[in-house]
Design an enzyme around this catalytic site. Structure first.
Site, mmCIF file in Angstrom:
data_model
loop_
_atom_site.group_PDB
_atom_site.id
_atom_site.type_symbol
_atom_site.label_atom_id
_atom_site.label_comp_id
_atom_site.label_asym_id
_atom_site.label_seq_id
_atom_site.Cartn_x
_atom_site.Cartn_y
_atom_site.Cartn_z
ATOM 1 N N GLU A 1 -4.576 -9.162 6.906
ATOM 2 C CA GLU A 1 -5.148 -7.958 6.863
ATOM 3 C C GLU A 1 -4.492 -6.815 6.123
ATOM 4 O O GLU A 1 -3.424 -6.426 6.566
ATOM 5 C CB GLU A 1 -5.508 -7.593 8.428
ATOM 6 C CG GLU A 1 -6.475 -6.569 8.642
ATOM 7 C CD GLU A 1 -6.003 -5.167 8.633
ATOM 8 O OE1 GLU A 1 -6.128 -4.509 7.578
ATOM 9 O OE2 GLU A 1 -5.448 -4.759 9.520
ATOM 10 N N LYS B 1 7.736 -10.620 14.304
ATOM 11 C CA LYS B 1 8.617 -9.586 13.686
ATOM 12 C C LYS B 1 7.982 -8.241 13.416
ATOM 13 O O LYS B 1 6.878 -8.183 12.541
ATOM 14 C CB LYS B 1 8.992 -9.997 12.261
ATOM 15 C CG LYS B 1 10.472 -9.811 11.823
ATOM 16 C CD LYS B 1 10.220 -8.066 11.584
ATOM 17 C CE LYS B 1 9.715 -7.888 10.224
ATOM 18 N NZ LYS B 1 10.014 -6.079 9.840
ATOM 19 N N CYS C 1 -5.473 1.642 7.852
ATOM 20 C CA CYS C 1 -5.672 0.851 6.936
ATOM 21 C C CYS C 1 -7.331 1.077 6.653
ATOM 22 O O CYS C 1 -7.720 0.888 5.458
ATOM 23 C CB CYS C 1 -5.473 -0.691 7.005
ATOM 24 S SG CYS C 1 -5.964 -1.086 8.670
ATOM 25 N N GLU D 1 -4.108 3.678 -2.104
ATOM 26 C CA GLU D 1 -3.970 3.856 -0.663
ATOM 27 C C GLU D 1 -2.965 4.910 -0.325
ATOM 28 O O GLU D 1 -1.732 4.472 -0.575
ATOM 29 C CB GLU D 1 -3.745 2.673 0.232
ATOM 30 C CG GLU D 1 -3.819 2.688 1.540
ATOM 31 C CD GLU D 1 -3.869 1.367 2.432
ATOM 32 O OE1 GLU D 1 -4.383 1.289 3.560
ATOM 33 O OE2 GLU D 1 -2.892 0.474 1.994
#
Length: 508
Positions: A270, A196, A304, A405
């Site tokens: 992750e 997906k 990331c 973040e």
């Protein structure tokens, strides 16, 4: 198609590229070796962030489509792929790699349009993604079990066996690279895959699936585009999915774990990061500034592992900030299809709103904006989601801009006075994905690398570079498991131990 292929205005270039993209393939769900619309008939648009125009529409898959894809994957695993030898799997994957390499140019155009990457960068990433599939296609031939010399009256050995159906969910920032990190080892290990992709950037995943036709057995690789709750959740919680691999933000990772837990399904996660780059006073300051600027601006900071916190010794702070600002201001912002562009837009309006809200928040918290942060327009369009690379100084590590973040081109500079404070600041976040260290002292570099809580630590330069064979993954809220390495194959297999008695007094 090379970069000079696009020579018009921004609008003309992107209209031309969008029309070309529509001719590359069908861009429907790929289930059981063929294209399918969503069972519901619904579609959604994927949009070009440079001009904020639709590229094309793709199926909006839901639980019904996921069920069909999982069933196709299960059939392919049980009837062919799961019983194939490593050599047979390797040959099929290498043939697919060859087909993908023949189509690098179109894959790069799709990647550039979908995410807003400069086309030259997108081409490099496509090559890198294919490299990872090729890597696992090669090394799977050498993998196997081991003999255990534990007893004289038994032959004890282990087998590595694939799980069966693996469900993969990938993010929008590096669509093809992060897809390859998952499907490369999963397929090489003998599993069938249902993928997906992120709804913002499904095009390269759909296209590489089409390019597997006639190369991989039907049903071995399936792609169901759609939204998280409608397609992602049914996949990660599916009772016939034996392994889940997810890359995305940490809060969604929590939900993936909960979803997989109901079936005791193993997961690889992750997740996010708030990575430090520690600049010690003996560092090459110019190189350190170049490295930090390169990390936080590449892919418009939507990485990331971007080193979004520069922790700089107070003695070299002013010099570092001066060099950093120069580097941040040196980028060419503009049409991602034009040669020379080094900095594109954020991926979507939602991401633009998020990043600009943090820019406002940083000022409110008391940090000083040393450069950037303004909304800008690429020449020839005023509809893209562009924002200048920004640097905050006079910041504290407890500010939200230093803890959360942002996922945009926003660097926060924080000073320290000694080694212990540097390490304390580096580790004083919930994440632990990556880190950097700048120093000319080898002993200091090794000591800091050991003391920083992060899954990857780069010293001096090449920050963020992931190469085939080097493990990548995080500590703390940055996830669990490792990708990119030889050992990743084991994450997509189960170990079985076989005990065979040996007669100590055989008769002939």
């Amino acid at each position: 198609m090379e970069l000079e292929h696009y020579t018009g205005s921004v609008q003309e270039n992107h209209q031309q590229a969008s029309e070309e993209a529509q001719s590359f393939g069908t861009f429907e769900a790929w289930i059981g070796g063929s294209s399918h619309p969503a069972e519901s008939g619904e579609t959604f648009e994927t949009r070009d962030p440079v001009v904020d125009e639709p590229i094309l529409s793709v199926p909006r898959c839901d639980e019904v489509d996921v069920d069909a894809a999982v069933e196709a994957a299960q059939d392919a695993f049980e009837n062919e792929w799961g019983n194939a030898t490593p050599a047979e799997r390797s040959e099929a994957l290498l043939e697919w790699v060859s087909v993908l390499r023949d189509n690098i140019e179109e894959l790069a155009i799709l990647e550039s349009l979908d995410v807003g990457k400069p086309l030259s960068y997108a081409k490099g990433e496509v090559n890198k993604g294919i490299d990872f599939i090729e890597y696992y296609a090669n090394i799977c031939r050498a993998e196997g079990g081991k003999e255990i010399a534990a007893a004289n009256d038994a032959h004890i050995y282990t087998r590595r066996e694939p799980y069966g159906v693996v469900g993969c969910v990938t993010p929008w920032n590096y669509p093809l690279v992060l897809t390859s990190w998952k499907i490369g080892p999963a397929l090489a290990a003998g599993n069938a895959v249902v993928l997906k992709p992120a709804e913002q950037s499904p095009l390269t995943a759909l296209r590489i699936a089409e390019l597997s036709e006639g190369v991989l057995p039907d049903g071995v690789f399936n792609v169901v585009p759609g939204f998280g709750q409608e397609a992602g959740a049914p996949l990660t919680g599916h009772s016939d999915v034996q392994k889940v691999s997810f890359t995305g933000e940490d809060v969604t990772g929590e939900e993936v774990m909960k979803s997989a837990a109901s079936n005791i399904t193993p997961v690889t996660l992750e997740l996010g990061g708030k990575s430090p780059f520690v600049v010690f006073p003996d560092a090459d300051i110019e190189q350190a500034a170049e490295t930090v600027a390169g990390s936080i601006t590449y892919n418009t900071g939507q990485s990331c592992d971007a080193c979004s916190r520069a922790l700089v010794h107070e003695d070299v702070r002013d010099e570092f900030v001066e060099k950093l600002v120069e580097e941040m201001e040196s980028h060419t912002i503009g049409d991602t299809l034009a040669e020379g562009t080094t900095f594109g837009p954020l991926v979507s309006e939602a991401q633009y709103e998020k990043v600009t809200s943090y820019l406002e928040l940083g000022v409110e918290e008391g940090a000083t904006l040393a450069t950037g942060g303004n909304a800008v327009e690429a020449e020839g369009t005023d509809d893209g989601w562009f924002v200048e690379p920004a640097v905050f100084v006079d910041a504290d590590n407890d500010m939200r801009i230093a803890q959360e973040e942002i996922f945009g081109p926003v660097e926060t500079v924080i000073t320290f006075s000694d080694y212990d404070e540097a390490i304390e600041l580096a580790n004083d976040v919930e994440f632990g994905l990556a880190a950097g260290v700048a120093t000319e002292n080898g002993s200091l570099a090794h000591r800091a690398a050991a003391d920083i809580d992060a899954g990857s630590v780069w010293v001096n330069k090449f920050y963020g570079r992931t190469v085939t064979g080097s493990p990548f993954g995080g500590f703390k809220r940055s996830g669990m498991g490792r990708e990119c390495s030889r050992d990743t194959l084991n994450a997509y297999t189960q170990e079985k131990t076989v005990h065979v008695p040996i007669d100590q007094d055989p008769t002939l």
